[in-house]
Motif scaffolding. Structure first.
Motif, PDB file in Angstrom:
ATOM      1  N   UNK A 102      45.858  30.712  44.885  1.00 50.79           N
ATOM      2  CA  UNK A 102      45.595  29.273  44.927  1.00 50.79           C
ATOM      3  C   UNK A 102      45.177  28.796  46.322  1.00 50.79           C
ATOM      4  N   UNK A 103      45.572  29.542  47.348  1.00 44.01           N
ATOM      5  CA  UNK A 103      45.353  29.106  48.725  1.00 44.01           C
ATOM      6  C   UNK A 103      44.097  29.695  49.368  1.00 44.01           C
ATOM      7  N   UNK A 104      43.414  30.608  48.691  1.00 44.02           N
ATOM      8  CA  UNK A 104      42.215  31.203  49.245  1.00 44.02           C
ATOM      9  C   UNK A 104      41.010  30.303  49.024  1.00 44.02           C
ATOM     10  N   UNK A 105      40.099  30.350  49.954  1.00 44.48           N
ATOM     11  CA  UNK A 105      38.837  29.625  49.816  1.00 44.48           C
ATOM     12  C   UNK A 105      38.018  30.300  48.720  1.00 44.48           C
ATOM     13  N   UNK A 106      37.268  29.524  47.923  1.00 39.92           N
ATOM     14  CA  UNK A 106      36.473  30.131  46.840  1.00 39.92           C
ATOM     15  C   UNK A 106      35.458  31.169  47.325  1.00 39.92           C
ATOM     16  N   UNK A 107      35.034  31.073  48.580  1.00 38.65           N
ATOM     17  CA  UNK A 107      34.065  32.029  49.120  1.00 38.65           C
ATOM     18  C   UNK A 107      34.716  33.233  49.788  1.00 38.65           C
ATOM     19  N   UNK A 110      37.244  39.287  50.279  1.00 35.12           N
ATOM     20  CA  UNK A 110      37.905  40.491  50.753  1.00 35.12           C
ATOM     21  C   UNK A 110      39.268  40.729  50.137  1.00 35.12           C
ATOM     22  N   UNK A 111      39.478  41.892  49.561  1.00 38.39           N
ATOM     23  CA  UNK A 111      40.766  42.337  49.020  1.00 38.39           C
ATOM     24  C   UNK A 111      41.341  41.359  48.000  1.00 38.39           C
ATOM     25  N   UNK A 112      40.479  40.784  47.166  1.00 38.23           N
ATOM     26  CA  UNK A 112      40.940  39.847  46.148  1.00 38.23           C
ATOM     27  C   UNK A 112      40.672  40.417  44.777  1.00 38.23           C
ATOM     28  N   UNK A 115      37.091  40.491  42.637  1.00 33.30           N
ATOM     29  CA  UNK A 115      36.007  40.136  43.559  1.00 33.30           C
ATOM     30  C   UNK A 115      35.590  41.372  44.342  1.00 33.30           C
ATOM     31  N   UNK A 116      34.313  41.409  44.708  1.00 38.55           N
ATOM     32  CA  UNK A 116      33.812  42.577  45.425  1.00 38.55           C
ATOM     33  C   UNK A 116      32.808  42.155  46.492  1.00 38.55           C
ATOM     34  N   UNK A 117      32.452  43.091  47.336  1.00 39.26           N
ATOM     35  CA  UNK A 117      31.447  42.846  48.362  1.00 39.26           C
ATOM     36  C   UNK A 117      30.092  42.568  47.716  1.00 39.26           C
ATOM     37  N   UNK A 118      29.813  43.207  46.589  1.00 37.40           N
ATOM     38  CA  UNK A 118      28.545  42.973  45.890  1.00 37.40           C
ATOM     39  C   UNK A 118      28.450  41.533  45.400  1.00 37.40           C
TER      40      UNK A 118
END
Length: 128
Positions: A102-107, A110-112, A115-118
């Motif tokens: 909940x506290x991470x920015x949508x953009x 990393x390590x989420x 979600x990936x680098x691609x």
């Protein structure tokens, strides 16, 4: 020194974490206990882990260090936790991850989970 504090944790959470660890397989830690050995006394092992985590008395064991060869001829260290520690880590991850997400920015990519680098590159290309 602060006394240990209890952590609200259910037996179901420990069971779900065990199933994930079992699916991922992996080697034995410093205690040489494999998943197969852990399974031989599964009910007792999971109960003891749940009891220690719920009461706040859980203490992880040391991590087994293994050297992994690198392409350039060197090595890098790899830590292998025990089966019990992997289950405990998974329980904590299952509890904390939804709250922290909940506290991470949508953009943030990393390590989420999911979600990936691609995906980050794809979003960047669309914006630029």
């Amino acid at each position: 020194m602060n006394p240990a504090k209890s952590f609200p944790i259910t037996k179901h959470q420990v069971w779900e974490a065990y199933k994930r660890v079992k699916a991922n397989r992996g080697g034995a830690g410093v205690d040489a206990q494999t998943l197969e050995k852990f399974d031989q006394d599964l009910g007792n092992n999971l109960y003891k882990l749940w009891n220690r985590m719920a009461s706040g008395s859980y203490q992880p064991t040391p991590v087994k260090r293994v050297e992994i060869p690198k392409a350039n001829g060197g090595t890098r260290p790899l830590g292998i936790p025990t089966v019990t520690d992997r289950i405990a880590q998974t329980v904590v991850k299952q509890v904390l991850e939804p709250e922290l997400e909940k506290h991470f920015h949508p953009d943030s990519y990393g390590y989420r989970p999911g979600r990936s680098a691609h995906q980050a590159l794809s979003v960047t290309r669309k914006r630029c």
